[in-house]
Write a protein that holds these residues in place. Structure first.
Motif, PDB file in Angstrom:
ATOM      1  N   GLN A  32     -26.962  22.843   6.350  1.00 23.90           N
ATOM      2  CA  GLN A  32     -28.222  22.253   6.021  1.00 23.90           C
ATOM      3  C   GLN A  32     -28.338  20.123   5.367  1.00 23.90           C
ATOM      4  O   GLN A  32     -29.094  19.928   5.741  1.00 23.90           O
ATOM      5  CB  GLN A  32     -29.359  22.764   5.272  1.00 23.90           C
ATOM      6  CG  GLN A  32     -28.990  22.656   3.103  1.00 23.90           C
ATOM      7  CD  GLN A  32     -28.108  24.110   3.451  1.00 23.90           C
ATOM      8  OE1 GLN A  32     -26.994  24.239   4.206  1.00 23.90           O
ATOM      9  NE2 GLN A  32     -27.673  24.453   2.312  1.00 23.90           N
ATOM     10  N   PHE A  33     -27.323  20.103   5.112  1.00 25.82           N
ATOM     11  CA  PHE A  33     -27.077  18.574   4.412  1.00 25.82           C
ATOM     12  C   PHE A  33     -26.419  18.087   5.623  1.00 25.82           C
ATOM     13  O   PHE A  33     -27.262  16.979   6.027  1.00 25.82           O
ATOM     14  CB  PHE A  33     -25.518  18.356   3.688  1.00 25.82           C
ATOM     15  CG  PHE A  33     -26.555  19.063   2.178  1.00 25.82           C
ATOM     16  CD1 PHE A  33     -27.315  18.002   1.753  1.00 25.82           C
ATOM     17  CD2 PHE A  33     -26.150  20.768   1.733  1.00 25.82           C
ATOM     18  CE1 PHE A  33     -28.536  18.020   0.164  1.00 25.82           C
ATOM     19  CE2 PHE A  33     -26.743  20.464   0.527  1.00 25.82           C
ATOM     20  CZ  PHE A  33     -28.246  19.384  -0.742  1.00 25.82           C
ATOM     21  N   ARG A  34     -25.772  18.249   6.480  1.00 20.97           N
ATOM     22  CA  ARG A  34     -25.147  17.871   7.432  1.00 20.97           C
ATOM     23  C   ARG A  34     -25.846  17.328   8.832  1.00 20.97           C
ATOM     24  O   ARG A  34     -25.368  16.475   9.153  1.00 20.97           O
ATOM     25  CB  ARG A  34     -23.650  18.571   7.872  1.00 20.97           C
ATOM     26  CG  ARG A  34     -22.134  18.537   7.905  1.00 20.97           C
ATOM     27  CD  ARG A  34     -21.082  19.489   8.137  1.00 20.97           C
ATOM     28  NE  ARG A  34     -21.343  20.029   9.029  1.00 20.97           N
ATOM     29  CZ  ARG A  34     -21.250  21.388   8.778  1.00 20.97           C
ATOM     30  NH1 ARG A  34     -21.412  21.794   7.337  1.00 20.97           N
ATOM     31  NH2 ARG A  34     -21.731  22.272   9.523  1.00 20.97           N
ATOM     32  N   ALA A  35     -26.881  18.385   8.201  1.00 22.07           N
ATOM     33  CA  ALA A  35     -27.801  18.034   9.963  1.00 22.07           C
ATOM     34  C   ALA A  35     -29.109  16.866   8.901  1.00 22.07           C
ATOM     35  O   ALA A  35     -29.380  16.237  10.674  1.00 22.07           O
ATOM     36  CB  ALA A  35     -28.937  19.389  10.008  1.00 22.07           C
ATOM     37  N   HIS A  36     -28.314  15.944   8.709  1.00 17.38           N
ATOM     38  CA  HIS A  36     -29.149  14.958   7.969  1.00 17.38           C
ATOM     39  C   HIS A  36     -27.852  13.767   7.794  1.00 17.38           C
ATOM     40  O   HIS A  36     -29.263  12.918   7.476  1.00 17.38           O
ATOM     41  CB  HIS A  36     -30.410  15.430   7.327  1.00 17.38           C
ATOM     42  CG  HIS A  36     -31.329  16.398   7.036  1.00 17.38           C
ATOM     43  ND1 HIS A  36     -32.747  16.433   7.676  1.00 17.38           N
ATOM     44  CD2 HIS A  36     -31.594  17.623   6.454  1.00 17.38           C
ATOM     45  CE1 HIS A  36     -33.271  17.805   8.094  1.00 17.38           C
ATOM     46  NE2 HIS A  36     -32.632  17.929   7.108  1.00 17.38           N
ATOM     47  N   LEU A  37     -27.174  13.773   8.185  1.00 15.84           N
ATOM     48  CA  LEU A  37     -26.404  13.090   8.040  1.00 15.84           C
ATOM     49  C   LEU A  37     -26.387  12.416   9.313  1.00 15.84           C
ATOM     50  O   LEU A  37     -25.305  11.311   9.057  1.00 15.84           O
ATOM     51  CB  LEU A  37     -25.207  13.163   7.068  1.00 15.84           C
ATOM     52  CG  LEU A  37     -25.400  13.493   5.632  1.00 15.84           C
ATOM     53  CD1 LEU A  37     -24.386  14.009   4.950  1.00 15.84           C
ATOM     54  CD2 LEU A  37     -25.870  12.386   5.230  1.00 15.84           C
ATOM     55  N   GLY A  38     -26.222  12.774  10.677  1.00 13.52           N
ATOM     56  CA  GLY A  38     -25.833  11.967  11.426  1.00 13.52           C
ATOM     57  C   GLY A  38     -26.496  11.076  11.901  1.00 13.52           C
ATOM     58  O   GLY A  38     -25.396  10.228  12.495  1.00 13.52           O
ATOM     59  N   ASP A  39     -26.880  10.837  11.672  1.00 20.13           N
ATOM     60  CA  ASP A  39     -28.115   8.839  11.893  1.00 20.13           C
ATOM     61  C   ASP A  39     -27.028   8.151  10.475  1.00 20.13           C
ATOM     62  O   ASP A  39     -27.390   6.639  10.434  1.00 20.13           O
ATOM     63  CB  ASP A  39     -28.755   8.508  11.733  1.00 20.13           C
ATOM     64  CG  ASP A  39     -29.307   9.047  13.539  1.00 20.13           C
ATOM     65  OD1 ASP A  39     -28.027   9.233  13.914  1.00 20.13           O
ATOM     66  OD2 ASP A  39     -30.203   9.974  13.067  1.00 20.13           O
ATOM     67  N   VAL A  40     -26.350   8.594   9.638  1.00 17.08           N
ATOM     68  CA  VAL A  40     -25.555   7.833   8.904  1.00 17.08           C
ATOM     69  C   VAL A  40     -24.575   7.376   8.324  1.00 17.08           C
ATOM     70  O   VAL A  40     -23.590   7.963   8.922  1.00 17.08           O
ATOM     71  CB  VAL A  40     -25.430   8.769   7.158  1.00 17.08           C
ATOM     72  CG1 VAL A  40     -25.404   7.806   5.885  1.00 17.08           C
ATOM     73  CG2 VAL A  40     -27.219   9.008   6.584  1.00 17.08           C
ATOM     74  N   VAL A  41     -24.232   5.143   8.594  1.00 19.15           N
ATOM     75  CA  VAL A  41     -23.458   5.418   9.017  1.00 19.15           C
ATOM     76  C   VAL A  41     -21.895   4.998   7.945  1.00 19.15           C
ATOM     77  O   VAL A  41     -22.818   4.794   6.488  1.00 19.15           O
ATOM     78  CB  VAL A  41     -23.358   3.537   9.388  1.00 19.15           C
ATOM     79  CG1 VAL A  41     -22.037   2.626   9.634  1.00 19.15           C
ATOM     80  CG2 VAL A  41     -24.507   3.211  10.674  1.00 19.15           C
TER      81      VAL A  41
END
Length: 138
Positions: A32-41
């Motif tokens: 659930q956390f990884r799913a929201h980190l895809g666009d974080v550089v």
């Protein structure tokens, strides 16, 4: 890097080694956390720039191991204008300095800094960040 100790003798770990530990940390986070980190550089730099240090009121670059630039997920809206991607900066020389000073394992230190900055992305409290760090360690 899972559980792998990096020796304090020999050449200092490079930016790629720090990044590998940080990416391994991210890969171990709950889905659930990884799913929201895809666009974080994720960026590993030698030290923070003068502008970042001044904005945070920090005088010496070795006093800052990492920083999150962006808006926490909960503060974002689909109506927001396009913006720069959120970024997590890890500062290699400050991390290495703290590693040598404290004797903490490098992978544990990088994991701690990475999760702390990810926590800012999610607007988490320090207690929430510690719980997340414990989950990423398992």
């Amino acid at each position: 890097m899972n559980g792998q100790a990096i020796s304090m003798t020999g050449p200092a770990p490079d930016a790629d080694a720090i990044e590998a530990i940080a990416r391994d940390t991210i890969a171990r986070l709950p889905a659930q956390f990884r799913a929201h980190l895809g666009d974080v550089v994720l960026l590993v730099e030698e030290v923070a720039d003068e502008e970042t240090l001044a904005a945070l009121g920090i005088e010496h670059p070795l006093d800052l191991t990492g920083v999150y630039h962006g808006r926490p997920v909960g503060d974002k809206s689909s109506m927001d204008p396009a913006a720069m991607p959120d970024r997590i900066h890890l500062y290699r020389r400050a991390i290495l300095d703290e590693w040598v000073e404290t004797g903490v394992r490098l992978d544990d230190l990088v994991r701690h800094v990475t999760i702390h900055e990810i926590g800012h992305h999610f607007g988490l409290s320090d207690a929430d960040m510690h719980a997340l760090e414990d989950e990423a360690r398992d």
